[in-house]
Design a protein around this motif. Structure first.
Motif, PDB file in Angstrom:
ATOM      1  N   LEU A 135     -33.405  21.157  10.330  1.00 37.98           N
ATOM      2  CA  LEU A 135     -32.457  21.208  11.378  1.00 37.98           C
ATOM      3  C   LEU A 135     -32.561  22.730  11.776  1.00 37.98           C
ATOM      4  O   LEU A 135     -32.969  23.618  11.119  1.00 37.98           O
ATOM      5  N   PHE A 136     -31.916  22.928  12.964  1.00 44.43           N
ATOM      6  CA  PHE A 136     -32.014  24.215  13.579  1.00 44.43           C
ATOM      7  C   PHE A 136     -30.834  24.551  13.844  1.00 44.43           C
ATOM      8  O   PHE A 136     -29.768  23.964  14.105  1.00 44.43           O
ATOM      9  N   THR A 137     -30.687  25.997  13.393  1.00 45.82           N
ATOM     10  CA  THR A 137     -29.242  26.468  13.574  1.00 45.82           C
ATOM     11  C   THR A 137     -29.359  27.984  14.534  1.00 45.82           C
ATOM     12  O   THR A 137     -30.698  28.670  14.348  1.00 45.82           O
ATOM     13  N   GLN A 173     -37.584  29.223  20.746  1.00 49.06           N
ATOM     14  CA  GLN A 173     -36.482  28.205  20.854  1.00 49.06           C
ATOM     15  C   GLN A 173     -37.303  27.004  21.143  1.00 49.06           C
ATOM     16  O   GLN A 173     -36.863  25.682  21.061  1.00 49.06           O
ATOM     17  N   GLY A 174     -38.607  26.854  21.610  1.00 47.66           N
ATOM     18  CA  GLY A 174     -39.603  25.873  21.622  1.00 47.66           C
ATOM     19  C   GLY A 174     -40.113  24.990  20.639  1.00 47.66           C
ATOM     20  O   GLY A 174     -40.463  24.007  20.539  1.00 47.66           O
ATOM     21  N   ILE A 217     -44.247  30.276   9.225  1.00 48.03           N
ATOM     22  CA  ILE A 217     -44.757  29.357  10.439  1.00 48.03           C
ATOM     23  C   ILE A 217     -44.535  30.323  11.534  1.00 48.03           C
ATOM     24  O   ILE A 217     -43.346  30.955  11.691  1.00 48.03           O
ATOM     25  N   GLU A 218     -45.289  30.259  12.646  1.00 49.07           N
ATOM     26  CA  GLU A 218     -45.180  30.986  13.804  1.00 49.07           C
ATOM     27  C   GLU A 218     -43.758  30.514  14.782  1.00 49.07           C
ATOM     28  O   GLU A 218     -43.556  29.267  14.679  1.00 49.07           O
ATOM     29  N   THR A 270     -43.349  20.209  14.265  1.00 45.88           N
ATOM     30  CA  THR A 270     -44.414  21.315  14.101  1.00 45.88           C
ATOM     31  C   THR A 270     -44.212  21.846  12.510  1.00 45.88           C
ATOM     32  O   THR A 270     -45.078  22.015  11.851  1.00 45.88           O
ATOM     33  N   VAL A 271     -42.877  22.278  12.202  1.00 40.60           N
ATOM     34  CA  VAL A 271     -42.567  22.734  11.077  1.00 40.60           C
ATOM     35  C   VAL A 271     -42.886  21.737   9.845  1.00 40.60           C
ATOM     36  O   VAL A 271     -43.833  22.053   8.982  1.00 40.60           O
ATOM     37  N   GLU A 272     -42.619  20.283  10.078  1.00 39.23           N
ATOM     38  CA  GLU A 272     -43.055  19.272   9.031  1.00 39.23           C
ATOM     39  C   GLU A 272     -44.579  19.144   9.025  1.00 39.23           C
ATOM     40  O   GLU A 272     -45.069  19.190   7.877  1.00 39.23           O
TER      41      GLU A 272
END
Ligand code: AMP
Length: 501
Positions: free
Chosen positions: A474-476, A449-450, A420-421, A455-457
Motif C-alpha cells: 500500500l502507498f501512503t 510517485q510513478g 528499491i529505487e 514493481t515492489v513485489e
C-alpha cells in the motif's frame, strides 16, 4: 556517600558565571540556574510538597521548566513530566493514577484541568512556554539558598509514563541511583566535559531530552543551546556555537535534506548522537559521506535509561546500536524461557543493572511479569548480536508478524523495500488473515510517485522467502510517527485491520 540525583547532577559549578543555557533571548549562568531552582524548590515546599510527593507537569519547554525539574528533585519530590500532546481527557487518567501533590499545566489547559486537580486534592499551577503563569509568580516570592532534601539511592526521583501503544500507559519508576549512575556512565563513554556545548532541540518530557541530554550536560558543567523544538534552519544557525548534538533520526534526515548542511557547517562538531528510534543505515552512510563523521547510535528506553551504545572510539556501525554500556548486563534471550541465545540468533533483549527502573507505578502484576526471577528486565525489543558483539534491534516483539505459523521480522522486509529505487521509507505490519493468521502488509512512502506495487513485489520476489513477501503493498504520503520519531505501527495495524476481512 550521598547518591542524591541533585547533588550528582546539579552540584554548583566551579565557575558559577559560566553560561549553562543559551536561548534565543537570554543566556543563563550556572549561578542563575541554581538561584531559580532554589526559589522554585522553596515554593514547592511552601505549597505542601513532602518528600516522595509527585509534581506532574505538562508544559512547553523553557528554562523555567527545566529548573522546575531540578527543583522538584532538590525538594525531595518526584518529577512527572507529561507529553505536551496529551488532551485533558488523557491527563485525567495520568493524574488520577499518579495522584500528584502539585499539577503544572499551561494557562490554556488550566480550566479543563481544574476539576481534575480538585478531585485528587492537588494544587494547580500554570506555566507557559514564555515562562508566564502562577508558578513563576509564586516562585518569585521565595528566596534561596535551599538545601537539598535528603533522599536515598532507591527513592524515586521521577516517574515517566511509557507511550503505551497497547493498553494503558504505565508509569516507570526511576530512582536517584538509576538516573545518576546512567549520567555518570554516559559522561565517560561519550567523553562529555565542561568544554561541551550541546545543541538541545529535544522535548524535555521524555527520557532523551530530559535525562540523557539534560542530566549529562548539567553533570559535566557543560552548556546547552536550549531551544523549544527542532528545525533544520534553526539548528544550522546555532551549530557554529555547538560541539555536540543529540537527536532522533528525523533530525538527521532533515539536516541532510537542507542545502545549508555541509561538511564545513559541521566540521567543528565532535559528536552527533542518535536514538529513540532506529536510524536507517542509509542515513548513517549519507551523513558520513557528507560530513566525514559517523553518527553514534545508541539504544535505551524509558524503563532502562541508556543501555547500549556504539563506541566513541572505534567502528560506529550503521544499523547497529553497539555494545552494552558499562554496568549494564544484556542478554539476548529466548522469549518464552529467558534462556540466553547464541550470537546470530534473534531473541528478546533482557537487561539488569543500576540503569534498570524499579517497576511500574502501582502495577505490581505488570511489574512482576516484566522481570525474570534473576532480576533481568524483559524489554520487549527483539535483537541479534553479531560475532563482533554489535547488537542490532530488529523490532518490538509485539510488531513481530506470525504468518502461517512462521516468524517474519518486519525490519528485514523493510530494509529490502527501502533499497528499491523510488522508495523513501516503509513500514511492514501484520494484519488479521483468515488462512495465515496474520498477513504481511507493506505500507510504503514513495519518492517516485510513478512507483507501482507490482514493481515492489517483483523486486522482493527474488530476495525473500514466499512467506515473508507482502500480501499487499500500500502507498501512503507519510508514516504515522510520534513526537520522538517512532513509527506508530499499532495505528497502522488499526487502519488496515480489515484489509483481508
Ligand atoms: P521510549 O521509552 O519512548 O524511549 O522508547 C524506547 C523504545 O524505543 C525502545 O524500547 C526501542 O524499541 C526504541 N529505540 C530506542 N532507541 C532505539 C534505536 N537506536 N534503534 C531502534 N529502536 C530504538
Amino acid at each position: 556517600m550521598s547518591n542524591h540525583l541533585y547533588d550528582g547532577v546539579f552540584a554548583p559549578h566551579a565557575d558559577s558565571t559560566k553560561t549553562f543555557l543559551y536561548t534565543a533571548d537570554r543566556d543563563i549562568s550556572f549561578a542563575e540556574f541554581t538561584a531559580l531552582t532554589d526559589r522554585i524548590a522553596a515554593m514547592l515546599v511552601a505549597q505542601g510538597l513532602a518528600p516522595g510527593d509527585r509534581v506532574a507537569v505538562q508544559a512547553d519547554k523553557s528554562v523555567l521548566l527545566f529548573a522546575l525539574y531540578a527543583a522538584t528533585v532538590k525538594a525531595g519530590g518526584v518529577y512527572l513530566p507529561l507529553n505536551t500532546g496529551y488532551t485533558p481527557a488523557e491527563l485525567d487518567y495520568f493524574l488520577g493514577d499518579a495522584k500528584p501533590r502539585i499539577v503544572v499545566t499551561s494557562n490554556a489547559a488550566a480550566e479543563a484541568i481544574t476539576p481534575i486537580a480538585a478531585r485528587i486534592g492537588a494544587v494547580l499551577m500554570t506555566l507557559d512556554g514564555d515562562e508566564s503563569g502562577s508558578l513563576s509568580e509564586a516562585a518569585m516570592q521565595h528566596e534561596g539558598p535551599f538545601t537539598a532534601v535528603p533522599r536515598g539511592s532507591e527513592d524515586l526521583a521521577a516517574i515517566l509514563y511509557t507511550s503505551g501503544t497497547t493498553g494503558r500507559s504505565k508509569g516507570a519508576k526511576l530512582c536517584h541511583r538509576n538516573l545518576r549512575s546512567n549520567a555518570e556512565v554516559l559522561r565517560e563513554y561519550w567523553r562529555f566535559t565542561a568544554d561541551d556545548t550541546l545543541l538541545h532541540m529535544l522535548p524535555i518530557y521524555h527520557t532523551h531530552g530530559l535525562f540523557v541530554a539534560g542530566n549529562l550536560l548539567a553533570m559535566v558543567g557543560g552548556s546547552m543551546i536550549f531551544l523549544p523544538k527542532f528545525s533544520a534552519d534553526v539548528a544550522l544557525e546555532w551549530m557554529p556555537k555547538a560541539t555536540s548534538m543529540m537527536g532522533v533520526p528525523t533530525f538527521y534526515t532533515r539536516l541532510l535534506d537542507h542545502e545549508g548542511f555541509t561538511a564545513e557547517a559541521s566540521s567543528h562538531m565532535r559528536l552527533f548522537i542518535s536514538g529513540s528510534a532506529p536510524l536507517l543505515a542509509e542515513t548513517h552512510r549519507q551523513f558520513e559521506e557528507l560530513t566525514g563523521k559517523a553518527i553514534l547510535e545508541r539504544y535505551g528506553m524509558t524503563e532502562t535509561n541508556m543501555s547500549t551504545s556504539n563506541p566513541f572510539e572505534g567502528d560506529r556501525r550503521a544499523g547497529t546500536v553497539g555494545f552494552a554500556l558499562p554496568g549494564v548486563e544484556i542478554r539476548i534471550a529466548d522469549a518464552k524461557t529467558g534462556a540466553p541465545l547464541p550470537d546470530g540468533e534473534i531473541g528478546i533483549i533482557e537487561q539488569r543493572g543500576d540503569n534498570v527502573f524499579l517497576g511500574y507505578w502501582e502495577m505490581p502484576e505488570k511489574t512482576a511479569e516484566s522481570f525474570r526471577e534473576d532480576g533481568f528486565f524483559i524489554t520487549g525489543d527483539m535483537a541479534v548480536r553479531d560475532a563482533d558483539g554489535y547488537i542490532s534491534i530488529v523490532g518490538r516483539d509485539k510488531d513481530l508478524i506470525i504468518s502461517g505459523g512462521l516468524n517474519v521480522y518486519p525490519k528485514e522486509v523493510e530494509g529490502m523495500i527501502d533499497d528499491i529505487e523510488g522508495v523513501l521509507e516503509s513500514a511492514v505490519i501484520g494484519v488479521p488473515h483468515r488462512d495465515f493468521g496474520e498477513a504481511v502488509v507493506a505500507v510504503v512512502v514513495r519518492q517516485d510517485q510513478g512507483l507501482e506495487a507490482a514493481t515492489v513485489e517483483t523486486a522482493l520476489a527474488g530476495q525473500l522467502a514466499k512467506f515473508k513477501q507482502p500480501k499487499a503493498v500500500l502507498f501512503t504520503d507519510a508514516l504515522p510517527r510520534n513526537s520522538m520519531g517512532k513509527v506508530q505501527k499499532a495505528e497502522l495495524r488499526k487502519t488496515h485491520t480489515d484489509l483481508f476481512a
